[in-house]
Scaffold this motif. Structure first.
Motif, PDB file in Angstrom:
ATOM      1  N   LEU A   1       0.862  -1.178   0.000  1.00  0.00           N
ATOM      2  CA  LEU A   1       0.000   0.000   0.000  1.00  0.00           C
ATOM      3  C   LEU A   1       0.897   1.226   0.000  1.00  0.00           C
ATOM      4  O   LEU A   1       1.739   1.395   0.895  1.00  0.00           O
ATOM      5  CB  LEU A   1      -0.912   0.000   1.228  1.00  0.00           C
ATOM      6  CG  LEU A   1      -1.800   1.216   1.441  1.00  0.00           C
ATOM      7  CD1 LEU A   1      -2.696   1.479   0.231  1.00  0.00           C
ATOM      8  CD2 LEU A   1      -2.627   1.051   2.709  1.00  0.00           C
TER       9      LEU A   1
ATOM     10  N   ARG B   1       1.273   5.527  -0.408  1.00  0.00           N
ATOM     11  CA  ARG B   1       0.557   6.792  -0.281  1.00  0.00           C
ATOM     12  C   ARG B   1       0.408   7.399  -1.668  1.00  0.00           C
ATOM     13  O   ARG B   1       1.331   7.358  -2.491  1.00  0.00           O
ATOM     14  CB  ARG B   1       1.304   7.737   0.666  1.00  0.00           C
ATOM     15  CG  ARG B   1       0.360   8.728   1.315  1.00  0.00           C
ATOM     16  CD  ARG B   1       0.954   9.348   2.531  1.00  0.00           C
ATOM     17  NE  ARG B   1       1.956  10.338   2.155  1.00  0.00           N
ATOM     18  CZ  ARG B   1       2.776  10.919   3.023  1.00  0.00           C
ATOM     19  NH1 ARG B   1       2.751  10.588   4.290  1.00  0.00           N
ATOM     20  NH2 ARG B   1       3.639  11.813   2.609  1.00  0.00           N
ATOM     21  N   ASP B   2      -0.753   7.954  -1.949  1.00  0.00           N
ATOM     22  CA  ASP B   2      -1.089   8.403  -3.306  1.00  0.00           C
ATOM     23  C   ASP B   2      -0.413   9.698  -3.746  1.00  0.00           C
ATOM     24  O   ASP B   2      -0.562  10.105  -4.892  1.00  0.00           O
ATOM     25  CB  ASP B   2      -2.602   8.512  -3.472  1.00  0.00           C
ATOM     26  CG  ASP B   2      -3.268   9.487  -2.513  1.00  0.00           C
ATOM     27  OD1 ASP B   2      -2.551  10.175  -1.727  1.00  0.00           O
ATOM     28  OD2 ASP B   2      -4.496   9.559  -2.516  1.00  0.00           O
TER      29      ASP B   2
ATOM     30  N   PHE C   1      -1.407  -1.327  -4.109  1.00  0.00           N
ATOM     31  CA  PHE C   1      -2.554  -0.459  -3.867  1.00  0.00           C
ATOM     32  C   PHE C   1      -2.049   0.941  -3.545  1.00  0.00           C
ATOM     33  O   PHE C   1      -0.879   1.140  -3.223  1.00  0.00           O
ATOM     34  CB  PHE C   1      -3.368  -0.978  -2.673  1.00  0.00           C
ATOM     35  CG  PHE C   1      -4.004  -2.310  -2.904  1.00  0.00           C
ATOM     36  CD1 PHE C   1      -5.327  -2.410  -3.293  1.00  0.00           C
ATOM     37  CD2 PHE C   1      -3.279  -3.480  -2.730  1.00  0.00           C
ATOM     38  CE1 PHE C   1      -5.911  -3.646  -3.509  1.00  0.00           C
ATOM     39  CE2 PHE C   1      -3.849  -4.724  -2.941  1.00  0.00           C
ATOM     40  CZ  PHE C   1      -5.169  -4.808  -3.334  1.00  0.00           C
ATOM     41  N   GLU C   2      -2.968   1.904  -3.580  1.00  0.00           N
ATOM     42  CA  GLU C   2      -2.638   3.253  -3.149  1.00  0.00           C
ATOM     43  C   GLU C   2      -3.786   3.803  -2.328  1.00  0.00           C
ATOM     44  O   GLU C   2      -4.922   3.328  -2.415  1.00  0.00           O
ATOM     45  CB  GLU C   2      -2.330   4.164  -4.337  1.00  0.00           C
ATOM     46  CG  GLU C   2      -3.507   4.477  -5.216  1.00  0.00           C
ATOM     47  CD  GLU C   2      -3.154   5.480  -6.302  1.00  0.00           C
ATOM     48  OE1 GLU C   2      -1.988   5.866  -6.457  1.00  0.00           O
ATOM     49  OE2 GLU C   2      -4.093   5.887  -7.002  1.00  0.00           O
ATOM     50  N   GLY C   3      -3.457   4.794  -1.517  1.00  0.00           N
ATOM     51  CA  GLY C   3      -4.463   5.425  -0.686  1.00  0.00           C
ATOM     52  C   GLY C   3      -3.913   6.703  -0.078  1.00  0.00           C
ATOM     53  O   GLY C   3      -2.726   7.015  -0.193  1.00  0.00           O
TER      54      GLY C   3
ATOM     55  N   THR D   1      -5.717   6.613   4.922  1.00  0.00           N
ATOM     56  CA  THR D   1      -5.950   5.210   4.578  1.00  0.00           C
ATOM     57  C   THR D   1      -4.767   4.360   5.011  1.00  0.00           C
ATOM     58  O   THR D   1      -4.932   3.269   5.568  1.00  0.00           O
ATOM     59  CB  THR D   1      -6.188   5.052   3.056  1.00  0.00           C
ATOM     60  OG1 THR D   1      -7.323   5.833   2.684  1.00  0.00           O
ATOM     61  CG2 THR D   1      -6.410   3.606   2.665  1.00  0.00           C
ATOM     62  N   LEU D   2      -3.566   4.849   4.764  1.00  0.00           N
ATOM     63  CA  LEU D   2      -2.351   4.131   5.133  1.00  0.00           C
ATOM     64  C   LEU D   2      -2.236   3.989   6.650  1.00  0.00           C
ATOM     65  O   LEU D   2      -1.896   2.912   7.163  1.00  0.00           O
ATOM     66  CB  LEU D   2      -1.137   4.845   4.547  1.00  0.00           C
ATOM     67  CG  LEU D   2       0.190   4.112   4.563  1.00  0.00           C
ATOM     68  CD1 LEU D   2       0.111   2.754   3.893  1.00  0.00           C
ATOM     69  CD2 LEU D   2       1.241   4.954   3.856  1.00  0.00           C
TER      70      LEU D   2
ATOM     71  N   ALA E   1      -4.753   1.383   7.766  1.00  0.00           N
ATOM     72  CA  ALA E   1      -4.317   0.049   7.358  1.00  0.00           C
ATOM     73  C   ALA E   1      -3.193  -0.445   8.272  1.00  0.00           C
ATOM     74  O   ALA E   1      -3.168  -1.623   8.657  1.00  0.00           O
ATOM     75  CB  ALA E   1      -3.852   0.064   5.907  1.00  0.00           C
TER      76      ALA E   1
ATOM     77  N   LEU F   1      -6.606  -3.638   3.998  1.00  0.00           N
ATOM     78  CA  LEU F   1      -6.544  -2.689   2.887  1.00  0.00           C
ATOM     79  C   LEU F   1      -7.863  -1.969   2.611  1.00  0.00           C
ATOM     80  O   LEU F   1      -7.969  -1.231   1.622  1.00  0.00           O
ATOM     81  CB  LEU F   1      -6.091  -3.419   1.620  1.00  0.00           C
ATOM     82  CG  LEU F   1      -4.688  -4.016   1.704  1.00  0.00           C
ATOM     83  CD1 LEU F   1      -4.409  -4.862   0.486  1.00  0.00           C
ATOM     84  CD2 LEU F   1      -3.649  -2.938   1.886  1.00  0.00           C
TER      85      LEU F   1
ATOM     86  N   ALA G   1      -8.471   1.285   0.389  1.00  0.00           N
ATOM     87  CA  ALA G   1      -7.403   1.494  -0.601  1.00  0.00           C
ATOM     88  C   ALA G   1      -7.911   1.076  -1.985  1.00  0.00           C
ATOM     89  O   ALA G   1      -8.881   0.334  -2.091  1.00  0.00           O
ATOM     90  CB  ALA G   1      -6.177   0.668  -0.228  1.00  0.00           C
TER      91      ALA G   1
ATOM     92  N   HIS H   1      -3.429   0.219  -7.461  1.00  0.00           N
ATOM     93  CA  HIS H   1      -2.546   1.207  -8.053  1.00  0.00           C
ATOM     94  C   HIS H   1      -2.784   1.225  -9.567  1.00  0.00           C
ATOM     95  O   HIS H   1      -2.884   0.165 -10.173  1.00  0.00           O
ATOM     96  CB  HIS H   1      -1.095   0.860  -7.756  1.00  0.00           C
ATOM     97  CG  HIS H   1      -0.130   1.915  -8.114  1.00  0.00           C
ATOM     98  ND1 HIS H   1       0.317   2.094  -9.394  1.00  0.00           N
ATOM     99  CD2 HIS H   1       0.472   2.867  -7.364  1.00  0.00           C
ATOM    100  CE1 HIS H   1       1.154   3.100  -9.411  1.00  0.00           C
ATOM    101  NE2 HIS H   1       1.270   3.592  -8.207  1.00  0.00           N
TER     102      HIS H   1
END
Length: 159
Positions: free
Chosen positions: A33, A35-36, A85-87, A91-92, A95, A152, A155, A158
């Motif tokens: 995961l 970070r976006d 994944f991204e978030g 979100t991170l 998670a 997750l 999330a 990606h």
């Protein structure tokens, strides 16, 4: 950690279901995961660092060594796909808390690690900050599919 019997018989965590002629389906998941708001180079760097820790803590994720038709040997790799994944930062953080509460094997990468240049300084940078104040930019997690999916939550895959 699985017992020798579980590894030999393919039972326990990390088993593989392969219906006759069908696709291989793992009952575990390896996920990263991110970070976006990371730059492209940061996403690649963070992903590489994060997954490097999983094979040492969970050796069952590593497959057999490779060889080409000329019998040139190559290193073994993960035996299953790594989903990325991204978030958001929030979100991170959420998670991370869920991974901790489920005691899943995990690796973290904080924003401070972009300013260090070696393993000793990386570990010192993480050690200097309490769990709740880590500025997480990435996390890898491994475990049963349903547990990792819950970690997750929120999330997205990606792009």
């Amino acid at each position: 950690m699985r017992t020798e019997h579980e590894i030999e018989t393919g039972t326990g965590i990390g088993t593989v279901a392969k219906p006759e002629g069908g696709p291989v389906r793992f009952d575990t998941r390896i996920a990263v995961l991110l970070r976006d708001d990371l730059e492209s180079w940061q996403r690649l760097n963070v992903t590489a660092f994060l997954v490097s820790g999983l094979g040492t803590a969970s050796p069952e994720v590593i497959g057999e060594p490779y060889a080409d038709a000329d019998d040139t040997a190559y290193l073994p790799m993960f035996r299953q796909p790594v989903l990325v994944f991204e978030g958001t930062k929030e979100t991170l953080t959420a998670a991370h808390g869920r991974a901790l509460s489920r005691s899943l094997p995990r690796a973290v990468f904080t924003s401070d690690l972009f300013g260090t240049g070696n393993d000793r300084d990386n570990r010192a940078a993480v050690r200097a900050v309490g769990r709740g104040r880590l500025d997480l930019v990435g996390m890898a997690v491994y475990g049963p599919r349903n547990a990792v999916d819950k970690v997750l939550k929120g999330a997205r895959m990606h792009p």
